[in-house]
Structures are given as structure tokens and as C-alpha cells.
Design a protein around this motif. Structure first.
Motif, PDB file in Angstrom:
ATOM      1  N   GLY A   1      -7.239   2.515  -4.995  1.00  0.00           N
ATOM      2  CA  GLY A   1      -6.418   1.855  -3.987  1.00  0.00           C
ATOM      3  C   GLY A   1      -6.294   0.356  -4.189  1.00  0.00           C
ATOM      4  O   GLY A   1      -5.652  -0.327  -3.408  1.00  0.00           O
ATOM      5  N   VAL A   2      -6.908  -0.163  -5.257  1.00  0.00           N
ATOM      6  CA  VAL A   2      -6.804  -1.583  -5.582  1.00  0.00           C
ATOM      7  C   VAL A   2      -6.229  -1.698  -6.989  1.00  0.00           C
ATOM      8  O   VAL A   2      -6.659  -1.001  -7.907  1.00  0.00           O
ATOM      9  CB  VAL A   2      -8.175  -2.298  -5.527  1.00  0.00           C
ATOM     10  CG1 VAL A   2      -8.065  -3.746  -5.992  1.00  0.00           C
ATOM     11  CG2 VAL A   2      -8.754  -2.224  -4.123  1.00  0.00           C
ATOM     12  N   CYS A   3      -5.245  -2.584  -7.136  1.00  0.00           N
ATOM     13  CA  CYS A   3      -4.620  -2.816  -8.440  1.00  0.00           C
ATOM     14  C   CYS A   3      -4.777  -4.270  -8.850  1.00  0.00           C
ATOM     15  O   CYS A   3      -4.720  -5.169  -8.017  1.00  0.00           O
ATOM     16  CB  CYS A   3      -3.131  -2.489  -8.384  1.00  0.00           C
ATOM     17  SG  CYS A   3      -2.770  -0.742  -8.161  1.00  0.00           S
ATOM     18  N   ARG A   4      -4.955  -4.457 -10.136  1.00  0.00           N
ATOM     19  CA  ARG A   4      -4.916  -5.803 -10.712  1.00  0.00           C
ATOM     20  C   ARG A   4      -3.499  -5.996 -11.252  1.00  0.00           C
ATOM     21  O   ARG A   4      -3.008  -5.181 -12.036  1.00  0.00           O
ATOM     22  CB  ARG A   4      -5.932  -5.940 -11.839  1.00  0.00           C
ATOM     23  CG  ARG A   4      -5.888  -7.308 -12.514  1.00  0.00           C
ATOM     24  CD  ARG A   4      -6.941  -7.463 -13.603  1.00  0.00           C
ATOM     25  NE  ARG A   4      -6.945  -6.342 -14.503  1.00  0.00           N
ATOM     26  CZ  ARG A   4      -8.051  -5.685 -14.893  1.00  0.00           C
ATOM     27  NH1 ARG A   4      -9.234  -6.043 -14.456  1.00  0.00           N
ATOM     28  NH2 ARG A   4      -7.971  -4.665 -15.724  1.00  0.00           N
ATOM     29  N   VAL A   5      -2.857  -7.072 -10.807  1.00  0.00           N
ATOM     30  CA  VAL A   5      -1.518  -7.406 -11.282  1.00  0.00           C
ATOM     31  C   VAL A   5      -1.646  -8.662 -12.137  1.00  0.00           C
ATOM     32  O   VAL A   5      -2.143  -9.687 -11.662  1.00  0.00           O
ATOM     33  CB  VAL A   5      -0.537  -7.640 -10.108  1.00  0.00           C
ATOM     34  CG1 VAL A   5       0.841  -8.026 -10.632  1.00  0.00           C
ATOM     35  CG2 VAL A   5      -0.466  -6.412  -9.207  1.00  0.00           C
ATOM     36  N   THR A   6      -1.226  -8.554 -13.379  1.00  0.00           N
ATOM     37  CA  THR A   6      -1.267  -9.686 -14.300  1.00  0.00           C
ATOM     38  C   THR A   6       0.154 -10.053 -14.678  1.00  0.00           C
ATOM     39  O   THR A   6       0.921  -9.204 -15.127  1.00  0.00           O
ATOM     40  CB  THR A   6      -2.067  -9.339 -15.573  1.00  0.00           C
ATOM     41  OG1 THR A   6      -3.371  -8.885 -15.205  1.00  0.00           O
ATOM     42  CG2 THR A   6      -2.188 -10.546 -16.497  1.00  0.00           C
TER      43      THR A   6
ATOM     44  N   ILE B   1      -4.583  -6.582  -5.625  1.00  0.00           N
ATOM     45  CA  ILE B   1      -3.851  -6.197  -4.420  1.00  0.00           C
ATOM     46  C   ILE B   1      -4.293  -4.817  -3.984  1.00  0.00           C
ATOM     47  O   ILE B   1      -4.329  -3.883  -4.793  1.00  0.00           O
ATOM     48  CB  ILE B   1      -2.328  -6.202  -4.670  1.00  0.00           C
ATOM     49  CG1 ILE B   1      -1.864  -7.590  -5.138  1.00  0.00           C
ATOM     50  CG2 ILE B   1      -1.582  -5.774  -3.409  1.00  0.00           C
ATOM     51  CD1 ILE B   1      -0.384  -7.649  -5.517  1.00  0.00           C
ATOM     52  N   LYS B   2      -4.595  -4.700  -2.700  1.00  0.00           N
ATOM     53  CA  LYS B   2      -4.950  -3.394  -2.133  1.00  0.00           C
ATOM     54  C   LYS B   2      -3.646  -2.659  -1.834  1.00  0.00           C
ATOM     55  O   LYS B   2      -3.047  -2.814  -0.765  1.00  0.00           O
ATOM     56  CB  LYS B   2      -5.788  -3.572  -0.870  1.00  0.00           C
ATOM     57  CG  LYS B   2      -6.403  -2.288  -0.393  1.00  0.00           C
ATOM     58  CD  LYS B   2      -7.434  -2.539   0.680  1.00  0.00           C
ATOM     59  CE  LYS B   2      -8.194  -1.252   0.914  1.00  0.00           C
ATOM     60  NZ  LYS B   2      -9.399  -1.474   1.660  1.00  0.00           N
ATOM     61  N   SER B   3      -3.189  -1.901  -2.820  1.00  0.00           N
ATOM     62  CA  SER B   3      -1.938  -1.161  -2.728  1.00  0.00           C
ATOM     63  C   SER B   3      -1.862  -0.214  -3.913  1.00  0.00           C
ATOM     64  O   SER B   3      -2.711  -0.260  -4.810  1.00  0.00           O
ATOM     65  CB  SER B   3      -0.746  -2.126  -2.736  1.00  0.00           C
ATOM     66  OG  SER B   3       0.447  -1.426  -2.461  1.00  0.00           O
ATOM     67  N   THR B   4      -0.842   0.601  -3.932  1.00  0.00           N
ATOM     68  CA  THR B   4      -0.646   1.528  -5.043  1.00  0.00           C
ATOM     69  C   THR B   4       0.224   0.876  -6.117  1.00  0.00           C
ATOM     70  O   THR B   4       1.020  -0.031  -5.816  1.00  0.00           O
ATOM     71  CB  THR B   4       0.054   2.810  -4.578  1.00  0.00           C
ATOM     72  OG1 THR B   4       1.379   2.482  -4.141  1.00  0.00           O
ATOM     73  CG2 THR B   4      -0.723   3.500  -3.467  1.00  0.00           C
ATOM     74  N   PRO B   5       0.121   1.340  -7.359  1.00  0.00           N
ATOM     75  CA  PRO B   5       0.996   0.818  -8.406  1.00  0.00           C
ATOM     76  C   PRO B   5       2.481   1.001  -8.053  1.00  0.00           C
ATOM     77  O   PRO B   5       3.293   0.118  -8.323  1.00  0.00           O
ATOM     78  CB  PRO B   5       0.620   1.638  -9.644  1.00  0.00           C
ATOM     79  CG  PRO B   5      -0.767   2.104  -9.387  1.00  0.00           C
ATOM     80  CD  PRO B   5      -0.858   2.301  -7.899  1.00  0.00           C
ATOM     81  N   GLU B   6       2.809   2.114  -7.433  1.00  0.00           N
ATOM     82  CA  GLU B   6       4.196   2.392  -7.083  1.00  0.00           C
ATOM     83  C   GLU B   6       4.749   1.387  -6.069  1.00  0.00           C
ATOM     84  O   GLU B   6       5.888   0.926  -6.203  1.00  0.00           O
ATOM     85  CB  GLU B   6       4.337   3.825  -6.543  1.00  0.00           C
ATOM     86  CG  GLU B   6       4.067   4.909  -7.571  1.00  0.00           C
ATOM     87  CD  GLU B   6       2.575   5.162  -7.843  1.00  0.00           C
ATOM     88  OE1 GLU B   6       2.278   5.835  -8.844  1.00  0.00           O
ATOM     89  OE2 GLU B   6       1.714   4.684  -7.075  1.00  0.00           O
TER      90      GLU B   6
END
Length: 175
Positions: free
Chosen positions: A122-127, A17-22
């Protein structure tokens, strides 16, 4: 998004996802956000080990149940926070109460891991890892159906919708 399933007892879903962890953390843990994607059910967390978790039925869910001759309970999902390290890690127990079969199964363990990519700021991997040993009916529900036109349901649908909402400002359903 990638999906891994091992005999349905451990299901692992990943999305980038192109977003911040927060922002991702807030979208997962804030009931005002959880009503905007997936099944639109508000989720409430006490974000500390031992804290309560539950997700409430929506009016739309209650109406669907009424039209189909059954009552939707409230809450529809419950559990407890096991580990909480904002905005990186959330581990919780999880039990679906929407039907007697899944409600009779033991609590399962659900883990959200949010990792910001060093190679792509600016990109996060969400598992999302859902451990479902002893809960075959719940495992079937959260796996979704690839034949469902609404994205297959389950965690694949929820994470796809979360990604769309955070990246475009609109969910797949247009909520």
C-alpha cells in the motif's frame, strides 16, 4: 522526500506515497488529476512510444502573464512519450515553452518510476529523474528555490503536492 542533484544536469526526486501504483499513474497521466496539484496545468499524454505530450496554460497563468506584461504560450510544456509501461514506468521528452530561454533549450528526458514496496504493502516509492544536459535554464526552474514559501517550486513542490492530494484528498494549495 529526498532530493539528489548532480551539477543540475541530472536531478532525482523521490517521495513515498501511501497509495496504489494505479492511482499514482492516473494522477500523473490524467488531465483531470493533473489540474488538482502542482501548478494545476492539465497534462495530456498519448500513452505509447512516439505519442505526443503537452501541458496547457491555465487561466490563472495567462492572467499572471498579462498582469506582468508578457504572454503565456499554449502549450506551456511539450514533448513525446519514449517508453510507457503502466502503472510502473513513463519516460518522456520534456521542454518548457513558458519563456524564450527555456523554449530555446533542447528537449530534456523525464522519467517517472513507480514502485510498490514489498515490505510495506500500500506504499509506493515514486522516483522522478529529470536529465537536463544542455538545458541550464530549465534545470534551474525544475530545481525550484528552497527560499520560496510555496514549497520551493519545481519537482519537489509537485511531488509533495501529489503526495498530499493522494493521501489526504486535498492539495497543499487547497484546490
Amino acid at each position: 522526500m529526498t532530493t539528489e542533484t548532480t551539477a543540475l544536469t541530472t536531478q532525482v526526486y523521490r517521495v513515498w506515497i501511501k497509495s496504489t501504483p494505479e492511482r499514482i499513474w492516473t494522477a500523473i497521466t490524467d488531465p483531470e488529476w493533473t489540474t488538482k496539484y502542482g501548478y494545476a496545468a492539465p497534462a495530456y499524454f498519448e500513452l505509447k512510444p512516439g505519442g505526443a505530450y503537452h501541458s496547457s496554460a491555465t487561466d490563472e497563468m495567462r492572467e499572471f502573464g498579462k498582469q506582468n506584461g508578457f504572454e503565456i504560450p499554449d502549450p506551456i510544456v511539450d514533448g513525446e512519450v519514449v517508453e510507457c509501461d503502466p502503472p510502473r514506468l513513463l519516460v518522456q521528452t520534456w521542454r518548457m515553452l513558458m519563456d524564450p530561454v527555456t523554449a530555446a533549450e533542447p528537449y530534456t528526458t523525464l522519467t517517472y518510476l513507480i514502485e510498490e514496496l514489498k515490505s510495506q504493502p500500500g506504499v509506493c516509492r515514486v522516483t522522478v529523474t529529470h536529465e537536463l544536459a544542455g538545458a541550464p535554464a530549465s534545470a534551474t526552474v525544475v530545481a525550484g528555490s528552497p527560499l520560496d514559501e510555496a514549497g520551493g517550486g519545481g519537482w519537489a513542490w509537485v511531488l509533495s503536492d501529489l503526495k498530499s492530494l493522494l493521501e489526504t484528498g486535498a492539495s497543499l494549495s487547497g484546490r
